[in-house]
Write a protein that holds these residues in place. Structure first.
Motif, PDB file in Angstrom:
ATOM      1  N   MET A  61       0.839  -1.192   0.000  1.00  0.00           N
ATOM      2  CA  MET A  61       0.000   0.000   0.000  1.00  0.00           C
ATOM      3  C   MET A  61       0.882   1.252   0.000  1.00  0.00           C
ATOM      4  SD  MET A  61      -3.025   0.971   2.667  1.00  0.00           S
ATOM      5  CE  MET A  61      -4.012   2.445   2.403  1.00  0.00           C
ATOM      6  N   ALA A  62       0.503   2.245  -0.816  1.00  0.00           N
ATOM      7  CA  ALA A  62       1.303   3.457  -0.928  1.00  0.00           C
ATOM      8  C   ALA A  62       1.210   4.280   0.349  1.00  0.00           C
ATOM      9  CB  ALA A  62       0.838   4.283  -2.123  1.00  0.00           C
ATOM     10  N   LYS A  63       2.287   4.992   0.649  1.00  0.00           N
ATOM     11  CA  LYS A  63       2.336   5.818   1.842  1.00  0.00           C
ATOM     12  C   LYS A  63       1.658   7.153   1.595  1.00  0.00           C
ATOM     13  CE  LYS A  63       5.601   7.657   5.228  1.00  0.00           C
ATOM     14  NZ  LYS A  63       7.040   7.831   5.558  1.00  0.00           N
ATOM     15  N   ARG A  64       0.909   7.622   2.574  1.00  0.00           N
ATOM     16  CA  ARG A  64       0.200   8.883   2.447  1.00  0.00           C
ATOM     17  C   ARG A  64       1.184  10.052   2.439  1.00  0.00           C
ATOM     18  NH1 ARG A  64      -5.045  10.564   3.266  1.00  0.00           N
ATOM     19  NH2 ARG A  64      -5.300  12.757   3.875  1.00  0.00           N
ATOM     20  N   ARG A  65       0.949  10.994   1.519  1.00  0.00           N
ATOM     21  CA  ARG A  65       1.844  12.132   1.384  1.00  0.00           C
ATOM     22  C   ARG A  65       1.600  13.117   2.526  1.00  0.00           C
ATOM     23  NH1 ARG A  65       1.867  17.261  -1.080  1.00  0.00           N
ATOM     24  NH2 ARG A  65      -0.348  17.035  -1.611  1.00  0.00           N
ATOM     25  N   THR A  66       2.667  13.634   3.076  1.00  0.00           N
ATOM     26  CA  THR A  66       2.579  14.632   4.137  1.00  0.00           C
ATOM     27  C   THR A  66       3.048  15.972   3.600  1.00  0.00           C
ATOM     28  OG1 THR A  66       4.801  14.054   4.898  1.00  0.00           O
ATOM     29  CG2 THR A  66       2.952  12.932   5.956  1.00  0.00           C
TER      30      THR A  66
END
Length: 432
Positions: A1-6
């Motif tokens: 799963m892709a990491k959420r952008r901060t």
């Protein structure tokens, strides 16, 4: 799963150390007379809007509250400045006391006259009301007329020292500006402290910064501002013969938007909204050649100040140590000799020594009462334990006779049964 952008640029986490360094204030009124003055209560509310956002906006005072109650809460709430409005019962004069928590000093001003925000809006042609976005950042502090800011190299005298105390107290009441981080569009208000050099009167003013377009006509200005507010109506075109009259505005002669503002108020600024961000090749192609100026990015705008209120004119009375409870360092109307000053210092030292002795005596009394209370509680617990032990012993003694009586009752029942059996045998044997 892709990491959420901060988001790191717009959603930067606030540093708790920086929050603690921001000065906070409380604007209060103290005294029975000030509580009953409606105009003074409204002045306190208006001054709280000036000190926004780092002030107690919804603070409610009671008639029973003393100044000590607010001073005690300055530490837990991280309050650094107190603005205290009071009214004299004898003369009715209103005074403003600005104190630095928790150790002072305190500057006392006497208000000569003041005007509320509603009174100023009543006399303005186009009054301005503050929105929630306008009070998200503190106002810009402007100090004018103080000689101590100009003549720093001169030998310090009493007047210069007094001005430096006043200037430092007002400067530290607002957070400092960081040019590298502060954006110009976030500064929307101005708080000006002006000193009259002839009379020495200090005036406080609160303004709103309004920016207007200058290079476009008045009709096009309505269209330009309509992109932010869709509810605004477009210009009236029923008197225009051609679209050029709307753009060039030649049918009204020389009366254009440029004549409405002064030349001193016109400044050149860079509109960052018109700057396009592209690739490096496009930026190199769009760079102006040598000898050409980038005139498209700069625009002329007029800066206008609209007064918001409140307006106060006041005079300095005195400066004292601590928060309204210390030695008077400077008095504007009373001058004392060196002997009187030494006597006052000696009297303050005696009061301080007496206060410390009373505090120590109170601590001793509190400790003595606590020891007596603990001993009384200990004796009470011992009596309870003793009563509990006696009750258990009495219960054990009462259980033994109950068991013996039950044994005797059992034996008596057996004897009666035996007697009845023998009498029956004799009766039946006689019959036989």
């Amino acid at each position: 799963m892709a990491k959420r952008r901060t988001k790191k640029r717009t959603h930067v986490a606030t540093n708790p150390e920086e929050i603690t360094k921001i000065p906070k204030s409380m604007v209060i009124r103290v005294g029975q007379t000030s509580m009953g003055n409606h105009s003074l209560n409204q002045l306190v509310k208006d001054f709280r809007h000036v000190m926004e956002p780092y002030t107690a906006l919804k603070l409610k005072e009671r008639k029973s509250n003393k100044l000590k109650d607010f001073v005690v809460m300055c530490g837990p709430l991280s309050v650094s400045h107190l603005f205290i409005f009071t009214q004299s019962e004898r003369t009715g004069n209103v005074s403003l006391k600005v104190a630095r928590a928790p150790h002072g000093p305190t500057i006392t001003f006497q208000l000569e006259d003041y005007s509320l925000s509603k009174d100023i809006k009543r006399f303005l042609r186009r009054p301005k009301s503050l929105n929630n976005e306008d009070t998200l950042n503190p106002p810009l502090l402007v100090l004018n007329g103080f000689n101590s800011l100009k003549n720093k190299q001169d030998t310090p005298n009493e007047e210069a020292n007094v001005e430096r105390v006043i200037v430092s107290l007002f400067q530290h009441a607002f957070p400092p500006l960081n040019p590298s981080k502060t954006q110009l569009n976030t500064i929307r208000r101005v708080f000006m402290v002006n000193k009259d050099p002839t009379t020495g009167e200090i005036s406080l003013r609160h303004y709103y910064i309004d920016i207007h377009e200058v290079e476009i006509s008045k009709n096009l200005k309505h269209l330009y501002n309509a992109k932010n507010n869709l509810h605004k109506s477009v210009p009236n075109l029923h008197k225009k013969e051609d679209i050029s009259s709307l753009v060039l505005d030649h049918d009204v002669g020389a009366y254009t938007s440029e004549s409405e503002v002064e030349d001193d108020a016109v400044v050149s600024m860079v509109d960052k909204k018109d700057v396009k961000v592209g690739s490096e090749q496009q930026q190199q192609q769009e760079k102006p050649q040598e000898g050409e100026t980038d005139e498209q990015q700069t625009k002329k705008k007029a800066v206008k100040l609209t007064e918001l209120g409140p307006r106060m004119n006041m005079k300095l009375v005195k400066i004292e140590e601590g928060i309204c409870s210390g030695r008077v360092l400077h008095h504007e109307f009373v001058q004392k000799t060196d002997a009187e000053i030494k006597a006052l210092i000696k009297r303050h030292e005696q009061k301080k020594r007496l206060r410390e002795e009373r505090r120590k005596e109170q601590e001793k009394n509190v400790n003595r009462k606590q020891v007596v209370k603990d001993a009384k509680k200990k004796r009470k617990m011992e009596r309870r334990e003793k009563r509990g032990g006696q009750a258990t012993e009495e219960n054990g003694d009462n259980e033994a006779p109950v068991s013996s009586s039950s044994d005797t009752s059992d034996g008596s029942d057996d004897g009666s049964s035996n007697i009845s059996e023998e009498s029956e045998k004799e009766l039946f044997s006689g019959q036989e």
